[in-house]
Design a protein around this motif. Structure first.
Motif, PDB file in Angstrom:
ATOM      1  N   ASN A  37       0.812  -1.214   0.000  1.00 35.44           N
ATOM      2  CA  ASN A  37       0.000   0.000   0.000  1.00 35.44           C
ATOM      3  C   ASN A  37       0.847   1.267   0.000  1.00 35.44           C
ATOM      4  N   LEU A  38       2.167   1.115  -0.146  1.00 38.13           N
ATOM      5  CA  LEU A  38       3.057   2.269  -0.052  1.00 38.13           C
ATOM      6  C   LEU A  38       3.575   2.684  -1.426  1.00 38.13           C
ATOM      7  N   PRO A  39       3.636   3.987  -1.686  1.00 40.00           N
ATOM      8  CA  PRO A  39       4.245   4.450  -2.934  1.00 40.00           C
ATOM      9  C   PRO A  39       5.749   4.212  -2.912  1.00 40.00           C
ATOM     10  N   ILE A  40       6.311   3.945  -4.076  1.00 36.37           N
ATOM     11  CA  ILE A  40       7.743   3.683  -4.204  1.00 36.37           C
ATOM     12  C   ILE A  40       8.467   4.967  -4.593  1.00 36.37           C
ATOM     13  N   LEU A  41       9.552   5.246  -3.910  1.00 36.85           N
ATOM     14  CA  LEU A  41      10.442   6.336  -4.297  1.00 36.85           C
ATOM     15  C   LEU A  41      11.761   5.726  -4.743  1.00 36.85           C
ATOM     16  N   LYS A  42      12.092   5.926  -6.020  1.00 40.21           N
ATOM     17  CA  LYS A  42      13.344   5.408  -6.562  1.00 40.21           C
ATOM     18  C   LYS A  42      14.389   6.518  -6.565  1.00 40.21           C
ATOM     19  N   ILE A  43      15.531   6.228  -5.965  1.00 41.39           N
ATOM     20  CA  ILE A  43      16.611   7.207  -5.869  1.00 41.39           C
ATOM     21  C   ILE A  43      17.919   6.559  -6.305  1.00 41.39           C
ATOM     22  N   ALA A  44      18.671   7.271  -7.120  1.00 40.61           N
ATOM     23  CA  ALA A  44      20.027   6.848  -7.456  1.00 40.61           C
ATOM     24  C   ALA A  44      20.996   7.568  -6.526  1.00 40.61           C
ATOM     25  N   ALA A  45      22.084   6.910  -6.186  1.00 45.94           N
ATOM     26  CA  ALA A  45      23.112   7.519  -5.338  1.00 45.94           C
ATOM     27  C   ALA A  45      24.476   7.106  -5.857  1.00 45.94           C
ATOM     28  N   ILE A  46      25.474   7.942  -5.588  1.00 43.99           N
ATOM     29  CA  ILE A  46      26.837   7.634  -6.016  1.00 43.99           C
ATOM     30  C   ILE A  46      27.452   6.642  -5.044  1.00 43.99           C
ATOM     31  N   SER A  47      28.059   5.618  -5.578  1.00 47.88           N
ATOM     32  CA  SER A  47      28.612   4.545  -4.745  1.00 47.88           C
ATOM     33  C   SER A  47      29.984   4.931  -4.215  1.00 47.88           C
ATOM     34  N   ILE A  48      30.009   5.906  -3.290  1.00 45.09           N
ATOM     35  CA  ILE A  48      31.281   6.376  -2.752  1.00 45.09           C
ATOM     36  C   ILE A  48      31.504   5.931  -1.311  1.00 45.09           C
ATOM     37  N   GLY A  49      30.537   5.252  -0.707  1.00 48.64           N
ATOM     38  CA  GLY A  49      30.739   4.693   0.619  1.00 48.64           C
ATOM     39  C   GLY A  49      30.966   5.722   1.703  1.00 48.64           C
ATOM     40  N   ASP A  50      30.206   6.816   1.692  1.00 49.38           N
ATOM     41  CA  ASP A  50      30.345   7.811   2.754  1.00 49.38           C
ATOM     42  C   ASP A  50      29.094   7.794   3.623  1.00 49.38           C
ATOM     43  N   PRO A  51      29.001   8.642   4.647  1.00 54.52           N
ATOM     44  CA  PRO A  51      27.852   8.578   5.554  1.00 54.52           C
ATOM     45  C   PRO A  51      26.493   8.746   4.896  1.00 54.52           C
ATOM     46  N   SER A  52      26.406   9.445   3.773  1.00 58.03           N
ATOM     47  CA  SER A  52      25.100   9.581   3.123  1.00 58.03           C
ATOM     48  C   SER A  52      24.611   8.234   2.608  1.00 58.03           C
ATOM     49  N   VAL A  53      25.518   7.437   2.060  1.00 61.00           N
ATOM     50  CA  VAL A  53      25.142   6.097   1.605  1.00 61.00           C
ATOM     51  C   VAL A  53      24.813   5.218   2.803  1.00 61.00           C
ATOM     52  N   TRP A  54      25.621   5.319   3.856  1.00 58.87           N
ATOM     53  CA  TRP A  54      25.323   4.543   5.062  1.00 58.87           C
ATOM     54  C   TRP A  54      23.939   4.891   5.599  1.00 58.87           C
ATOM     55  N   THR A  55      23.561   6.165   5.483  1.00 55.75           N
ATOM     56  CA  THR A  55      22.285   6.601   6.049  1.00 55.75           C
ATOM     57  C   THR A  55      21.101   5.984   5.313  1.00 55.75           C
ATOM     58  N   ILE A  56      21.150   5.934   3.983  1.00 55.76           N
ATOM     59  CA  ILE A  56      20.025   5.317   3.275  1.00 55.76           C
ATOM     60  C   ILE A  56      20.034   3.799   3.449  1.00 55.76           C
ATOM     61  N   GLU A  57      21.224   3.204   3.592  1.00 49.78           N
ATOM     62  CA  GLU A  57      21.293   1.775   3.914  1.00 49.78           C
ATOM     63  C   GLU A  57      20.621   1.519   5.264  1.00 49.78           C
ATOM     64  N   TYR A  58      20.939   2.365   6.224  1.00 49.74           N
ATOM     65  CA  TYR A  58      20.375   2.231   7.570  1.00 49.74           C
ATOM     66  C   TYR A  58      18.860   2.433   7.531  1.00 49.74           C
ATOM     67  N   MET A  59      18.418   3.417   6.755  1.00 48.62           N
ATOM     68  CA  MET A  59      16.990   3.690   6.633  1.00 48.62           C
ATOM     69  C   MET A  59      16.233   2.444   6.182  1.00 48.62           C
ATOM     70  N   LYS A  60      16.774   1.763   5.179  1.00 44.80           N
ATOM     71  CA  LYS A  60      16.116   0.555   4.680  1.00 44.80           C
ATOM     72  C   LYS A  60      16.185  -0.573   5.701  1.00 44.80           C
ATOM     73  N   GLU A  61      17.351  -0.731   6.318  1.00 45.14           N
ATOM     74  CA  GLU A  61      17.545  -1.828   7.269  1.00 45.14           C
ATOM     75  C   GLU A  61      16.582  -1.718   8.449  1.00 45.14           C
ATOM     76  N   LYS A  62      16.345  -0.485   8.901  1.00 44.71           N
ATOM     77  CA  LYS A  62      15.474  -0.267  10.058  1.00 44.71           C
ATOM     78  C   LYS A  62      14.009  -0.030   9.673  1.00 44.71           C
ATOM     79  N   GLY A  63      13.708   0.036   8.386  1.00 43.10           N
ATOM     80  CA  GLY A  63      12.326   0.261   7.966  1.00 43.10           C
ATOM     81  C   GLY A  63      11.827   1.668   8.221  1.00 43.10           C
ATOM     82  N   ILE A  64      12.740   2.623   8.293  1.00 45.63           N
ATOM     83  CA  ILE A  64      12.345   4.003   8.587  1.00 45.63           C
ATOM     84  C   ILE A  64      11.629   4.627   7.392  1.00 45.63           C
ATOM     85  N   ASP A  65      11.913   4.137   6.188  1.00 44.23           N
ATOM     86  CA  ASP A  65      11.177   4.624   5.021  1.00 44.23           C
ATOM     87  C   ASP A  65       9.700   4.258   5.134  1.00 44.23           C
ATOM     88  N   LYS A  66       9.422   3.002   5.436  1.00 48.59           N
ATOM     89  CA  LYS A  66       8.027   2.558   5.519  1.00 48.59           C
ATOM     90  C   LYS A  66       7.306   3.198   6.700  1.00 48.59           C
TER      91      LYS A  66
END
Length: 344
Positions: A37-66
């Motif tokens: 029942n949730l809309p999908i947001l597709k985002i591209a990110a640069i694979s540079i392995g900095d805190p911004s990438v860690w943050t979206i990884e964490y967001m998905k892992e913890k379900g903070i997006d949903k």
């Protein structure tokens, strides 16, 4: 690593601009796809392995997006792919735009805009083990590697010249790509390199105690010019036609809230976050991740582009065109067009 991404911008920009016709004819995609029942947001990110990438990884892992009412689907890409697929319409949202890149898009008639910054240059340093270099002015008569022609070097030479009053004509500046500068420093082929916090942390981990890091960035002087105490670097960028759909814009607002929540959790307990992410997954040791997340300060500060108009104007109307990285200064209306406000 961020410096490396900046260097690649100029290499791939002409190729990207060659796709202008495709960009202008590509209809923006809606977020009509849903996950449950949730809309999908597709985002591209640069694979540079900095805190911004860690943050979206964490967001998905913890379900903070949903938790915030959307399903984040992100794709990590090399910088060249991220830019070209943002231009051709494959991606409508990208955590990859710099002010300079977005400004060049606008000058070519592309509908790119900046939403908020999530990765900044908060400090800069001269890195050296040469005993004769104890303060910034001591580089006169010595060699300092510079990735000349890159956005990173534009900032570094400005800082050395304007913040430290150094006559760079009296400094030997071999042009060395950012990715090779550390190797040249370690091999003592240059007396010093310029660097930001990411390089400082990595060198302290790999070569503990070997190098001195001499601060060069005068935050008070920079604030007088730009009204911020850091250099805004990577932004969340959107295609404006896509963002004009109110449903899509609401997704950006939800993403911004979820990103801030995720970053706050990470910074509140970096050690726990490092374990959740896993060092193998993010290609960094847990110890390095913890040090990074606890020492970067403004480097990972999330700031709406609307609050950075002065800095964006200074860069696009003065520093970048003066350095030859923009064909001409942007007009006031073009600066305004670069900025997308988040309206809940």
């Amino acid at each position: 690593m961020i410096n490396f991404c900046l260097r690649l911008q100029s290499r791939f920009f002409l190729k990207i601009i060659g796709m202008t016709g495709l960009l202008l004819s590509t209809a923006p995609a809606s977020f009509a796809n849903t996950s449950g029942n949730l809309p999908i947001l597709k985002i591209a990110a640069i694979s540079i392995g900095d805190p911004s990438v860690w943050t979206i990884e964490y967001m998905k892992e913890k379900g903070i997006d949903k938790k915030n009412g959307f399903d984040l689907q992100y794709n990590l890409k090399p910088v060249s792919v991220a830019y070209s697929e943002f231009v051709n319409g494959t991606d409508q949202v990208c955590m990859c735009l710099t002010i300079g890149t977005a400004a060049r898009f606008v000058l070519k008639g592309l509908d790119a805009s900046l939403v908020s910054t999530y990765s900044n240059y908060a400090n800069s340093y001269l890195v050296t083990e040469n005993k004769d270099i104890q303060k910034p002015q001591d580089i006169i008569g010595h060699s300092v590697a510079g990735s000349t022609g890159s956005g990173s070097w534009v900032f570094q030479q400005y800082i050395l010249r304007e913040h430290q009053n150094i006559d760079l004509s009296k400094v030997t500046i071999p042009s060395i790509v950012a990715s090779a500068q550390i190797a040249n420093l370690i091999a003592q082929r240059v007396d010093a390199i310029t660097a930001y916090d990411d390089t400082r942390l990595k060198l302290n981990e790999s070569q503990p105690g070997r190098f001195r890091f001499i601060p060069t960035f005068d935050k008070d002087k920079w604030y007088k010019l730009t009204q911020v105490r850091y250099i805004p670097m990577f932004f969340l960028g959107v295609r404006k036609a896509w963002n004009n759909d109110p449903q899509n814009h609401r997704l950006l607002v939800r993403f911004d809230k979820a990103y801030r929540e995720s970053l706050a959790e990470i910074k509140n307990d970096p050690a726990a976050a490092a374990k959740i992410l896993g060092s193998e997954r993010v290609r960094s040791s847990d110890d390095y991740m913890v040090k990074t997340l606890t020492t970067l300060g403004d480097a990972d500060k999330v700031v709406p582009a609307t609050d950075l108009r002065t800095a964006i104007s200074v860069l696009t109307r003065s520093l970048l065109p003066d350095a030859g990285l923009l064909d001409r200064p942007l007009t006031d209306s073009e600066v305004d067009s670069l900025i997308t406000p988040l309206t809940p």
